[in-house]
Design a protein around this motif. Structure first.
Motif, PDB file in Angstrom:
ATOM      1  N   THR A  61       0.822  -1.214   0.000  1.00 46.40           N
ATOM      2  CA  THR A  61       0.000   0.000   0.000  1.00 46.40           C
ATOM      3  C   THR A  61       0.851   1.257   0.000  1.00 46.40           C
ATOM      4  OG1 THR A  61      -0.146  -0.073   2.398  1.00 46.40           O
ATOM      5  CG2 THR A  61      -1.923  -1.110   1.158  1.00 46.40           C
ATOM      6  N   SER A  62       2.061   1.159  -0.465  1.00 48.69           N
ATOM      7  CA  SER A  62       2.906   2.350  -0.503  1.00 48.69           C
ATOM      8  C   SER A  62       2.614   3.137  -1.773  1.00 48.69           C
ATOM      9  CB  SER A  62       4.382   1.960  -0.453  1.00 48.69           C
ATOM     10  OG  SER A  62       4.836   1.568  -1.720  1.00 48.69           O
ATOM     11  N   PRO A  63       2.871   4.432  -1.733  1.00 47.84           N
ATOM     12  CA  PRO A  63       2.644   5.258  -2.932  1.00 47.84           C
ATOM     13  C   PRO A  63       3.598   4.948  -4.082  1.00 47.84           C
ATOM     14  CG  PRO A  63       3.048   6.614  -0.970  1.00 47.84           C
ATOM     15  CD  PRO A  63       3.234   5.205  -0.574  1.00 47.84           C
ATOM     16  N   GLU A  64       4.549   4.042  -3.861  1.00 40.50           N
ATOM     17  CA  GLU A  64       5.458   3.654  -4.939  1.00 40.50           C
ATOM     18  C   GLU A  64       4.699   2.962  -6.066  1.00 40.50           C
ATOM     19  OE1 GLU A  64       8.022   1.342  -2.472  1.00 40.50           O
ATOM     20  OE2 GLU A  64       9.439   2.990  -2.215  1.00 40.50           O
ATOM     21  N   ASN A  65       3.601   2.277  -5.744  1.00 39.93           N
ATOM     22  CA  ASN A  65       2.740   1.657  -6.746  1.00 39.93           C
ATOM     23  C   ASN A  65       1.415   2.427  -6.725  1.00 39.93           C
ATOM     24  OD1 ASN A  65       0.858   0.093  -8.144  1.00 39.93           O
ATOM     25  ND2 ASN A  65       1.913  -1.801  -7.632  1.00 39.93           N
ATOM     26  N   ALA A  66       1.286   3.396  -7.607  1.00 33.46           N
ATOM     27  CA  ALA A  66       0.156   4.333  -7.573  1.00 33.46           C
ATOM     28  C   ALA A  66      -1.195   3.631  -7.676  1.00 33.46           C
ATOM     29  CB  ALA A  66       0.303   5.368  -8.683  1.00 33.46           C
ATOM     30  N   GLN A  67      -1.324   2.657  -8.576  1.00 30.93           N
ATOM     31  CA  GLN A  67      -2.607   1.984  -8.763  1.00 30.93           C
ATOM     32  C   GLN A  67      -3.068   1.295  -7.479  1.00 30.93           C
ATOM     33  OE1 GLN A  67      -3.280   3.399 -12.130  1.00 30.93           O
ATOM     34  NE2 GLN A  67      -4.498   1.573 -12.027  1.00 30.93           N
ATOM     35  N   GLN A  68      -2.207   0.474  -6.886  1.00 28.69           N
ATOM     36  CA  GLN A  68      -2.575  -0.240  -5.675  1.00 28.69           C
ATOM     37  C   GLN A  68      -2.767   0.713  -4.500  1.00 28.69           C
ATOM     38  OE1 GLN A  68       0.212  -3.379  -4.889  1.00 28.69           O
ATOM     39  NE2 GLN A  68      -0.747  -4.752  -6.352  1.00 28.69           N
ATOM     40  N   PHE A  69      -1.924   1.724  -4.429  1.00 30.73           N
ATOM     41  CA  PHE A  69      -2.031   2.704  -3.350  1.00 30.73           C
ATOM     42  C   PHE A  69      -3.383   3.414  -3.402  1.00 30.73           C
ATOM     43  CE2 PHE A  69      -1.420   7.230  -2.152  1.00 30.73           C
ATOM     44  CZ  PHE A  69      -1.229   7.053  -0.789  1.00 30.73           C
ATOM     45  N   LEU A  70      -3.772   3.874  -4.574  1.00 28.38           N
ATOM     46  CA  LEU A  70      -5.047   4.584  -4.699  1.00 28.38           C
ATOM     47  C   LEU A  70      -6.237   3.654  -4.480  1.00 28.38           C
ATOM     48  CD1 LEU A  70      -4.077   6.996  -7.558  1.00 28.38           C
ATOM     49  CD2 LEU A  70      -4.725   7.646  -5.245  1.00 28.38           C
ATOM     50  N   TYR A 130       1.632   3.367  10.250  1.00 31.23           N
ATOM     51  CA  TYR A 130       2.616   2.586   9.506  1.00 31.23           C
ATOM     52  C   TYR A 130       3.895   2.466  10.328  1.00 31.23           C
ATOM     53  CZ  TYR A 130      -0.159   3.146   5.210  1.00 31.23           C
ATOM     54  OH  TYR A 130      -1.141   3.110   4.266  1.00 31.23           O
ATOM     55  N   PRO A 131       4.459   1.278  10.407  1.00 30.31           N
ATOM     56  CA  PRO A 131       5.700   1.112  11.174  1.00 30.31           C
ATOM     57  C   PRO A 131       6.921   1.460  10.320  1.00 30.31           C
ATOM     58  CG  PRO A 131       4.963  -1.006  10.366  1.00 30.31           C
ATOM     59  CD  PRO A 131       3.936   0.009   9.933  1.00 30.31           C
ATOM     60  N   ASN A 132       6.985   2.685   9.844  1.00 24.92           N
ATOM     61  CA  ASN A 132       8.062   3.106   8.954  1.00 24.92           C
ATOM     62  C   ASN A 132       9.068   3.976   9.693  1.00 24.92           C
ATOM     63  OD1 ASN A 132       6.809   1.885   6.764  1.00 24.92           O
ATOM     64  ND2 ASN A 132       5.714   3.718   6.177  1.00 24.92           N
ATOM     65  N   SER A 133      10.253   4.037   9.125  1.00 26.74           N
ATOM     66  CA  SER A 133      11.272   4.945   9.648  1.00 26.74           C
ATOM     67  C   SER A 133      10.894   6.371   9.264  1.00 26.74           C
ATOM     68  CB  SER A 133      12.634   4.595   9.066  1.00 26.74           C
ATOM     69  OG  SER A 133      12.640   4.869   7.662  1.00 26.74           O
ATOM     70  N   LEU A 134      11.550   7.325   9.896  1.00 27.36           N
ATOM     71  CA  LEU A 134      11.277   8.734   9.604  1.00 27.36           C
ATOM     72  C   LEU A 134      11.592   9.051   8.146  1.00 27.36           C
ATOM     73  CD1 LEU A 134      10.365  11.422  10.743  1.00 27.36           C
ATOM     74  CD2 LEU A 134      12.721  11.872  11.425  1.00 27.36           C
ATOM     75  N   ASN A 135      12.681   8.508   7.632  1.00 23.82           N
ATOM     76  CA  ASN A 135      13.066   8.757   6.243  1.00 23.82           C
ATOM     77  C   ASN A 135      12.043   8.179   5.269  1.00 23.82           C
ATOM     78  OD1 ASN A 135      14.850   9.854   4.346  1.00 23.82           O
ATOM     79  ND2 ASN A 135      15.860   7.875   4.059  1.00 23.82           N
ATOM     80  N   ASN A 139       9.511  10.103   2.594  1.00 33.62           N
ATOM     81  CA  ASN A 139       9.395   9.738   1.175  1.00 33.62           C
ATOM     82  C   ASN A 139       7.950   9.416   0.802  1.00 33.62           C
ATOM     83  OD1 ASN A 139      12.126  10.066   0.763  1.00 33.62           O
ATOM     84  ND2 ASN A 139      12.602   7.904   1.073  1.00 33.62           N
ATOM     85  N   PHE A 140       7.250   8.685   1.688  1.00 32.47           N
ATOM     86  CA  PHE A 140       5.841   8.352   1.431  1.00 32.47           C
ATOM     87  C   PHE A 140       4.987   9.608   1.348  1.00 32.47           C
ATOM     88  CE2 PHE A 140       5.050   3.665   2.759  1.00 32.47           C
ATOM     89  CZ  PHE A 140       6.056   3.250   1.905  1.00 32.47           C
TER      90      PHE A 140
END
Length: 194
Positions: A61-70, A130-135, A139-140
């Motif tokens: 569900t990351s914005p790296e894949n626009a179709q799946q993210f949206l 989301y369990p993401n790092s600050l960096n 980016n997201f």
């Protein structure tokens, strides 16, 4: 000792076999089987306290894949009766409108405002969990704003990468394949019971 996955598969097969047995039972046996298997079948399904329906979550569900993210945003944050209501529009912008995530006006200022509001909603209702790092979070945020702008302001993303007539054809073939799979699965489960 049975590995955890194998144990889980066995429990799933047992529960499905019991459900099929209850479903296929003659009326006189039905009440007895329902009582006998009620606890097993009930334990198999999670029953939460909420009256909200479960939401399917796409694995990436990351914005790296626009179709799946949206699609994730539409399914999770939108208001719709069925998933098909959310998916059958020609563009992502139309889908976002259809699920009441953006308004109907098409002037540039309104579209920019819709994009900013949806990005804000995403940040408030999704990013904090989301369990993401600050960096990675930074980016997201940047990528999600770009994806929202492309979908809403520029109307640059189609709902599906395939044309609608091809998508309908694929869905019909998939439906037939699913029905065949279900029949075969049911038959194999029933054969196990015999």
């Amino acid at each position: 000792m049975i590995p955890q996955r194998e144990w889980f598969r066995c429990k799933v097969n047992e529960a499905i076999a019991k459900m099929i047995q209850v479903h296929m039972a003659p009326d006189e046996e039905l009440v007895l089987l329902e009582k006998e298997y009620a606890k097993d079948i009930e334990d198999f399904f999670h029953q939460g306290e909420s009256d909200q329906l479960p939401i399917p979550v796409i694995s990436s569900t990351s914005p790296e894949n626009a179709q799946q993210f949206l699609m994730h945003i539409i399914l999770l944050l939108g208001k719709y009766d069925t998933e098909m209501d959310a998916r059958t529009k020609p563009t992502i912008r139309d889908s976002l409108r259809g699920v009441n995530l953006i308004g109907d006006t098409n002037n540039l200022e309104s579209l920019k405002r819709y994009s900013a509001k949806l990005a804000e909603k995403y940040i408030e209702e999704q990013m904090g969990f989301y369990p993401n790092s600050l960096n990675k979070t930074k980016n997201f945020l940047t990528m999600s704003k770009t994806v929202f702008d492309n979908a809403i302001i520029h109307n640059a993303l189609a709902m599906n990468k395939l044309p609608p007539f091809t998508m309908t054809g694929l869905q019909a073939v998939q439906t037939e394949a699913n029905q065949r799979f279900w029949r075969n699965s049911t038959e194999s489960q029933l054969n196990l019971l015999r």
